[in-house]
Design a protein around this motif. Structure first.
Motif, mmCIF file in Angstrom:
data_model
loop_
_atom_site.group_PDB
_atom_site.id
_atom_site.type_symbol
_atom_site.label_atom_id
_atom_site.label_comp_id
_atom_site.label_asym_id
_atom_site.label_seq_id
_atom_site.Cartn_x
_atom_site.Cartn_y
_atom_site.Cartn_z
ATOM 1 N N ILE A 1 -38.310 6.285 11.335
ATOM 2 C CA ILE A 1 -38.267 7.540 10.571
ATOM 3 C C ILE A 1 -39.679 8.062 10.332
ATOM 4 C CG2 ILE A 1 -37.682 8.545 8.327
ATOM 5 C CD1 ILE A 1 -35.271 6.581 8.278
ATOM 6 N N ILE A 2 -40.553 7.184 9.880
ATOM 7 C CA ILE A 2 -41.936 7.586 9.593
ATOM 8 C C ILE A 2 -42.636 8.043 10.869
ATOM 9 C CG2 ILE A 2 -44.194 6.701 8.878
ATOM 10 C CD1 ILE A 2 -42.642 4.912 6.858
ATOM 11 N N GLY A 3 -42.414 7.331 11.975
ATOM 12 C CA GLY A 3 -43.025 7.722 13.241
ATOM 13 C C GLY A 3 -42.543 9.071 13.746
ATOM 14 N N GLY A 4 -41.259 9.326 13.587
ATOM 15 C CA GLY A 4 -40.722 10.624 14.002
ATOM 16 C C GLY A 4 -41.295 11.778 13.204
ATOM 17 N N ILE A 5 -41.364 11.601 11.908
ATOM 18 C CA ILE A 5 -41.913 12.651 11.056
ATOM 19 C C ILE A 5 -43.412 12.799 11.288
ATOM 20 C CG2 ILE A 5 -42.324 13.349 8.657
ATOM 21 C CD1 ILE A 5 -39.634 11.995 7.997
ATOM 22 N N GLY A 6 -44.110 11.665 11.473
ATOM 23 C CA GLY A 6 -45.539 11.725 11.771
ATOM 24 C C GLY A 6 -45.823 12.417 13.097
ATOM 25 N N GLY A 7 -45.007 12.143 14.100
ATOM 26 C CA GLY A 7 -45.152 12.818 15.388
ATOM 27 C C GLY A 7 -44.926 14.315 15.281
ATOM 28 N N TYR A 8 -43.934 14.698 14.498
ATOM 29 C CA TYR A 8 -43.685 16.121 14.274
ATOM 30 C C TYR A 8 -44.878 16.769 13.572
ATOM 31 C CZ TYR A 8 -41.640 20.411 12.494
ATOM 32 O OH TYR A 8 -41.417 21.728 12.190
ATOM 33 N N ILE B 1 -42.998 16.810 4.166
ATOM 34 C CA ILE B 1 -44.272 16.158 3.881
ATOM 35 C C ILE B 1 -44.088 14.947 2.949
ATOM 36 C CG2 ILE B 1 -44.944 17.529 1.878
ATOM 37 C CD1 ILE B 1 -47.753 17.670 3.065
ATOM 38 N N PHE B 2 -43.029 14.946 2.155
ATOM 39 C CA PHE B 2 -42.781 13.855 1.215
ATOM 40 C C PHE B 2 -41.882 12.759 1.789
ATOM 41 C CE2 PHE B 2 -43.402 17.673 -1.420
ATOM 42 C CZ PHE B 2 -44.562 17.272 -2.062
ATOM 43 N N MET B 3 -41.321 12.966 2.953
ATOM 44 C CA MET B 3 -40.395 11.988 3.519
ATOM 45 C C MET B 3 -41.042 10.649 3.906
ATOM 46 S SD MET B 3 -37.342 12.854 3.232
ATOM 47 C CE MET B 3 -36.583 11.676 4.314
ATOM 48 N N PRO B 4 -42.221 10.614 4.512
ATOM 49 C CA PRO B 4 -42.802 9.299 4.821
ATOM 50 C C PRO B 4 -43.050 8.423 3.588
ATOM 51 C CG PRO B 4 -43.821 10.966 6.184
ATOM 52 C CD PRO B 4 -42.974 11.689 5.173
ATOM 53 N N PRO B 5 -43.676 8.943 2.502
ATOM 54 C CA PRO B 5 -43.821 8.082 1.323
ATOM 55 C C PRO B 5 -42.480 7.702 0.693
ATOM 56 C CG PRO B 5 -45.348 9.919 1.187
ATOM 57 C CD PRO B 5 -44.433 10.193 2.334
ATOM 58 N N LEU B 6 -41.520 8.600 0.741
ATOM 59 C CA LEU B 6 -40.197 8.286 0.213
ATOM 60 C C LEU B 6 -39.526 7.195 1.055
ATOM 61 C CD1 LEU B 6 -37.960 8.954 -1.828
ATOM 62 C CD2 LEU B 6 -37.122 10.642 -0.188
ATOM 63 N N THR B 7 -39.698 7.264 2.359
ATOM 64 C CA THR B 7 -39.151 6.236 3.246
ATOM 65 C C THR B 7 -39.785 4.886 2.948
ATOM 66 O OG1 THR B 7 -38.800 7.902 4.956
ATOM 67 C CG2 THR B 7 -38.771 5.612 5.657
ATOM 68 N N TRP B 8 -41.102 4.866 2.739
ATOM 69 C CA TRP B 8 -41.772 3.614 2.374
ATOM 70 C C TRP B 8 -41.217 3.082 1.057
ATOM 71 C CZ3 TRP B 8 -44.801 3.265 -2.105
ATOM 72 C CH2 TRP B 8 -45.280 1.988 -2.348
ATOM 73 N N ALA B 9 -41.029 3.951 0.056
ATOM 74 C CA ALA B 9 -40.532 3.512 -1.249
ATOM 75 C C ALA B 9 -39.127 2.921 -1.135
ATOM 76 C CB ALA B 9 -40.550 4.666 -2.238
ATOM 77 N N VAL B 10 -38.271 3.553 -0.346
ATOM 78 C CA VAL B 10 -36.917 3.031 -0.146
ATOM 79 C C VAL B 10 -36.979 1.691 0.590
ATOM 80 C CG1 VAL B 10 -34.740 3.451 1.077
ATOM 81 C CG2 VAL B 10 -35.805 5.280 -0.255
ATOM 82 N N HIS B 11 -37.853 1.590 1.580
ATOM 83 C CA HIS B 11 -38.032 0.318 2.298
ATOM 84 C C HIS B 11 -38.510 -0.777 1.344
ATOM 85 C CE1 HIS B 11 -40.614 -2.565 4.508
ATOM 86 N NE2 HIS B 11 -39.594 -2.557 5.364
ATOM 87 N N PHE B 12 -39.456 -0.453 0.490
ATOM 88 C CA PHE B 12 -39.973 -1.418 -0.472
ATOM 89 C C PHE B 12 -38.866 -1.909 -1.404
ATOM 90 C CE2 PHE B 12 -41.785 -2.371 -4.646
ATOM 91 C CZ PHE B 12 -42.702 -3.369 -4.307
ATOM 92 N N ILE C 1 -35.026 -5.460 10.059
ATOM 93 C CA ILE C 1 -34.202 -4.283 10.367
ATOM 94 C C ILE C 1 -34.627 -3.102 9.498
ATOM 95 C CG2 ILE C 1 -31.853 -3.344 10.243
ATOM 96 C CD1 ILE C 1 -30.888 -6.182 11.062
ATOM 97 N N TYR C 2 -34.829 -3.341 8.196
ATOM 98 C CA TYR C 2 -35.303 -2.274 7.311
ATOM 99 C C TYR C 2 -36.620 -1.703 7.819
ATOM 100 C CZ TYR C 2 -32.172 -4.449 3.793
ATOM 101 O OH TYR C 2 -31.105 -4.979 3.123
ATOM 102 N N THR C 3 -37.500 -2.588 8.254
ATOM 103 C CA THR C 3 -38.818 -2.156 8.717
ATOM 104 C C THR C 3 -38.718 -1.330 9.992
ATOM 105 O OG1 THR C 3 -39.802 -4.124 7.726
ATOM 106 C CG2 THR C 3 -41.114 -2.963 9.381
ATOM 107 N N ALA C 4 -37.889 -1.760 10.920
ATOM 108 C CA ALA C 4 -37.727 -1.010 12.168
ATOM 109 C C ALA C 4 -37.180 0.397 11.908
ATOM 110 C CB ALA C 4 -36.809 -1.770 13.120
ATOM 111 N N VAL C 5 -36.196 0.485 11.034
ATOM 112 C CA VAL C 5 -35.620 1.801 10.712
ATOM 113 C C VAL C 5 -36.647 2.674 9.994
ATOM 114 C CG1 VAL C 5 -33.862 2.970 9.323
ATOM 115 C CG2 VAL C 5 -33.246 0.973 10.677
ATOM 116 N N ALA C 6 -37.351 2.094 9.026
ATOM 117 C CA ALA C 6 -38.349 2.862 8.275
ATOM 118 C C ALA C 6 -39.475 3.341 9.183
ATOM 119 C CB ALA C 6 -38.910 2.025 7.130
#
Length: 133
Positions: A71-78, A22-33, A63-68
Motif C-alpha cells: 500500500i505504501i509503495g503504491g501511494i509513494g509511486g503515485y 498524503i495521509f495514507m502512508p502514515p495511517l497505513t504504518w499506524a494500522v500496521h503497528f 503478512i501485515y508487513t507485506a500488505v502495508a
C-alpha cells in the motif's frame, strides 16, 4: 505565450486528487503497528504458557508487513509520478498550479518513504524476539 506558461496554465488534476492521499502512508504504518502489537500481545497472553510456537506471530506480522509495504509503495509511486509531472525541475516554490501539484506529490512520496522505513522497523522486532518471554 511560451510553452512553460502553457504548461503551468493547463488544467491539472490537482482539484480531483484526494488530499487524504498524503495521509495514507502514515495511517497505513499506524494500522500496521497496532495490528502487529495486538497480535503479539494477544498471542502472548493466551498461548505463552503452552507449547505454541511464536512462528505464527512472525508469519502474521510478515503478512501485515507485506500488505502495508504494498500500500505504501503504491501511494509513494503515485506521489513520485505526481512530483515528476511534466518537468523535473526543483524547487517547487512558485505560486502556480503546476508547482502545487508537484509539491503535493513530493510530500506524499517523502511521507511514504518515511512510513516504509517505520514499517520495516516495526517488523524487525518480530525477527529479533523469538518468544513471548
Amino acid at each position: 505565450m511560451n510553452s512553460t506558461t502553457e504548461i503551468e496554465n493547463q488544467n491539472l488534476p490537482e482539484g480531483e486528487d484526494p488530499l487524504w492521499l498524503i495521509f495514507m502512508p502514515p495511517l497505513t504504518w499506524a494500522v500496521h503497528f497496532m495490528a502487529s502489537y495486538l497480535t503479539a500481545a494477544i498471542w502472548c497472553a493466551k498461548f505463552s504458557d503452552t507449547s505454541a510456537h511464536f512462528a505464527t506471530v512472525r508469519i502474521a506480522i510478515a503478512i501485515y508487513t507485506a500488505v502495508a509495504l504494498a500500500i505504501i509503495g503504491g501511494i509513494g509511486g503515485y506521489g513520485f509520478l505526481q512530483h515528476r509531472h511534466i518537468t523535473g525541475k526543483t524547487p517547487h516554490d512558485d505560486d502556480t498550479p503546476l508547482d502545487r501539484h508537484r509539491f503535493l506529490g513530493f510530500a506524499t512520496f517523502l511521507l511514504a518513504l518515511l512510513s516504509a522505513i517505520a514499517t520495516i522497523f516495526v517488523a524487525t522486532v518480530a525477527v529479533i524476539f523469538g518468544s513471548c518471554e
